[in-house]
Design a protein around this motif. Structure first.
Motif, PDB file in Angstrom:
ATOM      1  N   GLU A 633      18.956  93.933  57.948  1.00  0.00           N
ATOM      2  CA  GLU A 633      18.638  94.847  59.047  1.00  0.00           C
ATOM      3  C   GLU A 633      18.819  96.290  58.593  1.00  0.00           C
ATOM      4  O   GLU A 633      19.748  96.602  57.836  1.00  0.00           O
ATOM      5  N   VAL A 634      17.934  97.154  59.085  1.00  0.00           N
ATOM      6  CA  VAL A 634      18.017  98.576  58.763  1.00  0.00           C
ATOM      7  C   VAL A 634      17.752  99.389  60.028  1.00  0.00           C
ATOM      8  O   VAL A 634      17.124  98.916  60.979  1.00  0.00           O
ATOM      9  N   ASP A 635      18.242 100.609  60.041  1.00  0.00           N
ATOM     10  CA  ASP A 635      17.927 101.587  61.078  1.00  0.00           C
ATOM     11  C   ASP A 635      16.974 102.619  60.485  1.00  0.00           C
ATOM     12  O   ASP A 635      17.263 103.212  59.435  1.00  0.00           O
ATOM     13  N   VAL A 636      15.845 102.829  61.166  1.00  0.00           N
ATOM     14  CA  VAL A 636      14.831 103.779  60.700  1.00  0.00           C
ATOM     15  C   VAL A 636      14.689 104.881  61.745  1.00  0.00           C
ATOM     16  O   VAL A 636      14.484 104.598  62.923  1.00  0.00           O
ATOM     17  N   THR A 637      14.836 106.116  61.312  1.00  0.00           N
ATOM     18  CA  THR A 637      14.646 107.276  62.187  1.00  0.00           C
ATOM     19  C   THR A 637      13.449 108.066  61.677  1.00  0.00           C
ATOM     20  O   THR A 637      13.393 108.425  60.498  1.00  0.00           O
ATOM     21  N   SER A 638      12.480 108.311  62.565  1.00  0.00           N
ATOM     22  CA  SER A 638      11.277 109.026  62.140  1.00  0.00           C
ATOM     23  C   SER A 638      10.936 110.128  63.135  1.00  0.00           C
ATOM     24  O   SER A 638      11.302 110.054  64.315  1.00  0.00           O
ATOM     25  N   GLN A 639      10.234 111.128  62.637  1.00  0.00           N
ATOM     26  CA  GLN A 639       9.830 112.255  63.480  1.00  0.00           C
ATOM     27  C   GLN A 639       8.552 112.863  62.913  1.00  0.00           C
ATOM     28  O   GLN A 639       8.444 113.116  61.713  1.00  0.00           O
TER      29      GLN A 639
END
Length: 806
Positions: A633-639
């Protein structure tokens, strides 16, 4: 340095295939040019031969069967009036199983008459039992409307079929609930309208005899997992009212359809897979657009939406959009009724606009015979386009996959497929839209400048000799299961008996909902604690749709799903609707509205985003010495942080403008591999070239994963870095673009050697020197395809493959 990319947007071989050299294809006679003649004319229009392979799918005779003894005389007569004198063998087999109470899935080819397989038992039951009801579920409104026309045309007394969806006027909804016995809807309306209002639907649900699930192969990934629980919620409500309906499913040819249908419904399902329908021959060509000189401009202007076919350096091959538009114009000029499938909404608009322009240049007014069709249109526009296509007012249509499904498009002669649609199942489904009623047909796959498309047109065995994919869905996905249990609790308190219905992980999900304060446990079960219902998006599109409104008039043009709004409707973006271009003035995410004005600039817009990724947990890993392969599992933050404006004619970057849009967070599943710096150095990859090597390998790996998993590159994101903070090593991540994952990363992990071998071969076999969209460049790279190193990407993958066990 870190680079990131996220592109937002069946296990039996296809029967009766015969490989044919590209120069020796023949087809039977028919009205207008035969498929072989048409293909020869198309190939002769330009310099060089763009066709890399031609496959001949031979015609096939049908195998009829007698009408079942239980089929009422009036039903047989009604079908006979519609030209059906007897069912085909697979139709009769599936109908008999369903009528005897067995859950069944009929998984046969396009235009094989799957509709009759479920209409026959359902309508026979309605005629025999005046109280019985049938619920029909389609993934699209267009398909439900098409099925409504088919059932209504039988003119059976007392059936009273009706569509109940978001387009249904509120004044008609009460009548449908009370009087319709054959309700056609979609999973979204079942989820948002029917199940929450089950008390008003109690009479209908109490008498429910059949649930028909059409085109069930489309229910995959996160969407399919949500629909699986919507169906369990339906079964739960039916059981409360004393009903146990029979489920009849229809699917395109797919791998292991019984298992997939069983996972979708939670029931044992019998599969009928032997297609006994007749079929006309198909000439299937693989078409690679020609190379252009470096830094050459385009000879034909393209509307400002032609994103995805330009890279940031120069265009190596002619755009697949332009090639498809020219082919569409050519076939329409020949009088050939043609459907062009285009991967994106923008692309469909571009292809239609360019084809119209070319036709009008040749014969003024002929361009009116071509239109675009996509999601986001208003109901009235969709219905008018469907009518015009069915009645022959339109000769050519550029469509997204909204028309891939079983809408009856009688009389189509040719299908153009602009870019590989992501799965072989979809490819055959789209190709099968032409050639109905037994006539010969032409299908052309036009390759995009993309690693996967390039690989496929030069490796036809990967299309024509490979099995069709299995449908992948995971009802146990906790990001799906918990919100669906919350919805079920609103409809009726959950009880221990419900745990088996909702399957693995249900008790753990309920405990988490209790701990979060969403559910309260009582001796009689678990109760929803809040006044409002939980907001659950079945399709994972990132929130409510955004309305596109013309600021000068207040006219609603259409809608864009929330997940795409940051890319397509940011301030300054160019938006195309039915051939008219608009520029976005303002995007109000809180109110779900984008204001636009008409303008035809000479530039296109391309949103740029940045991504950060952190590892949450590791599920499994392989220690291969200097190489590690991981799943977790990973956390992905995008903008979305900026957008480029580019000249339409040349692709030249005019400027880059900043944007101030909110960040988005995603917890999902990823596959990643690490390499030791020493192994890279030993392979000849200099430290300064490591970022470009990993970035190029990441791009190509994303492009080739659809060979292994039931997905396309728009479902997948990626990130590469010379030193990641969690792995402390050079790392390449590829992750599912859906909350909780969609099964794609798991498939990549299980097939890592084969996946990365195909990736390495695709890069090495590409004829470019430094990297191009056909191998290592990405159409939606968040870093502008920089840095990239093609030769070092091959070295990186050689190190991985040398150490990773098969």
């Amino acid at each position: 340095m870190t680079t990131n990319d996220f592109s937002s947007a069946r296990r039996t071989p296809h029967p009766d295939l015969e490989s044919t050299p590209a120069a020796t294809v023949s087809a039977g006679p028919g009205p207008g040019p035969s498929p072989a003649d048409l293909l020869r004319r198309l190939r002769a229009r330009g310099a060089g031969d763009p066709v890399t392979h031609v496959e001949r799918v031979p015609a096939r005779a049908g195998v009829p069967a007698p009408w079942p003894s239980w089929a009422p005389v009036e039903l047989r007569a009604a079908f006979a009036r519609r030209g059906v004198v007897a069912p085909w063998q697979h139709q009769a087999e599936a109908a008999n199983l369903a009528y005897e109470g067995e859950h069944v899935v009929v998984a046969t080819g396009t235009a094989s008459g799957k509709s009759l397989a479920y209409q026959l038992p359902a309508l026979a039951t309605l005629l025999a039992d005046p109280r019985a009801t049938v619920l029909y579920l389609a993934p699209t409104k267009a398909l439900a409307a098409d099925q409504l026309r088919a059932v209504a045309a039988l003119e059976l007394e007392g059936v009273r079929p009706a569509c109940y969806d978001g387009d249904t006027p509120r004044t008609e909804r009460e009548w449908i609930r009370r009087h319709s016995r054959f309700v056609l809807t979609n999973p979204d309306m079942l989820h948002h309208g029917i199940l929450p209002g089950h008390a008003q639907w109690s009479g209908f649900l109490r008498r429910l005899a059949y649930v028909v699930i059409d085109e069930c192969h489309t229910y995959r990934g996160v969407f399919g997992s949500h629909v699986a629980h919507v169906l369990r919620r339906l079964r739960r409500q039916c059981a409360r009212f004393g009903a146990t309906p029979v489920f009849v499913l229809a699917s395109a040819t797919s791998g292991d359809p019984a298992t997939a249908a069983g996972r979708l419904t939670g029931l044992p399902v019998t599969a009928v897979t032997e297609d006994a329908s007749p079929r006309g021959g198909v000439t299937f060509a693989l078409w690679e657009p020609p190379l252009l000189p470096p830094d050459s401009g385009s000879p034909t202007p393209v509307p400002p939406q032609a994103t995805g076919d330009h890279d940031d350096l120069h265009q190596v091959r002619r755009s697949a959009l332009r090639e498809t538009a020219d082919l569409l114009a050519d076939t329409v000029a020949e009088g050939v009724r043609t459907l062009a499938f285009v991967r994106s909404r923008k692309g469909a608009e571009v292809v239609a606009a360019n084809a119209r322009r070319s036709l009008d240049d040749a014969v003024p007014g002929l361009g009116d015979r071509v239109a675009a069709y996509r999601g986001g249109y208003l109901r009235e526009e969709r219905r008018e386009l469907e009518r015009a296509l069915l009645h022959g007012d339109l000769l050519g249509l550029a469509s997204t996959n909204a028309l891939e499904l079983g809408v009856d498009l009688v009389g189509l002669d040719a299908v153009l497929i602009c870019g590989y649609p992501g799965t072989r199942a979809s490819l055959w489904q789209q190709a099968g839209r032409a050639g109905r009623s037994g006539q010969e047909a032409l299908a052309v796959l036009v390759a995009r400048d993309d690693p996967l498309d390039t690989y496929l047109v030069h490796h036809p065995e990967a299309i024509f000799g490979a099995p069709v994919e299995a449908t992948v869905l995971d009802p146990a996905n906790p990001y799906v299961l918990a919100p669906q249990l919350a919805c079920a609790a609103v409809e009726a308190p959950l009880t221990p008996a419900d745990l088996a219905l909702f399957g693995d992980g249900a008790k753990e999900a309920i405990d988490e909902l209790v701990a979060a304060g969403a559910l309260r446990q009582r001796p009689t079960g678990w109760y929803w604690r809040h006044r409002e219902r939980p907001e659950v998006d079945l399709r994972g599109e990132g929130g409510a749709p955004v309305a596109v409104v013309e600021s000068a008039t207040g006219r609603l043009l259409g809608t864009v799903d929330g997940g795409s709004s940051h890319f397509l409707l940011h301030p300054g973006a160019v938006y195309l609707h039915q051939g008219v271009s608009y520029v976005v003035d303002d995007l109000d995410l809180a109110d779900g509205c984008a204001l636009v004005h008409t303008e035809e600039p000479d530039w296109s817009t391309h949103a740029r985003d940045v991504t950060d990724l952190s590892v949450v947990s590791v599920r499994s890993y392989v220690d291969a010495g200097p190489v590690g392969m991981f799943l977790g599992e990973v956390d992905v933050t995008s903008q979305v942080v900026s957008y480029q404006r580019r000249r339409i004619a040349t692709g030249e970057v005019i400027d880059t403008r900043p944007l101030d849009l909110p960040t988005r967070e995603l917890r999902t599943v990823a596959v990643w591999f690490t390499l030791s710096p020493q192994s890279l150095a030993a392979a000849g990859v200099q430290a300064a070239d490591v970022p470009g090597a990993l970035h190029a390998a990441e791009h190509a790996a994303i492009g080739l994963l659809p060979l292994m998993a039931t997905c396309d590159r728009w479902d997948i994101g990626g990130l590469s870095t010379a030193v990641h903070q969690d792995t402390e090593a050079p790392t390449v991540f590829v992750y599912d673009g859906h909350p909780g994952g969609a099964g794609f990363a798991e498939r990549a992990y299980r097939t890592a050697s084969a996946w990365l071998r195909a990736t390495r071969d695709a890069i090495a076999e590409c004829g470019c020197e430094t990297g191009c969209p056909s191998c290592v460049q990405s159409p939606k790279c968040g870093n502008g395809n920089n840095p990239l190193s093609k030769p070092d990407a091959i070295r990186v993958l050689d190190v991985v493959l040398a150490n990773l066990p098969e």
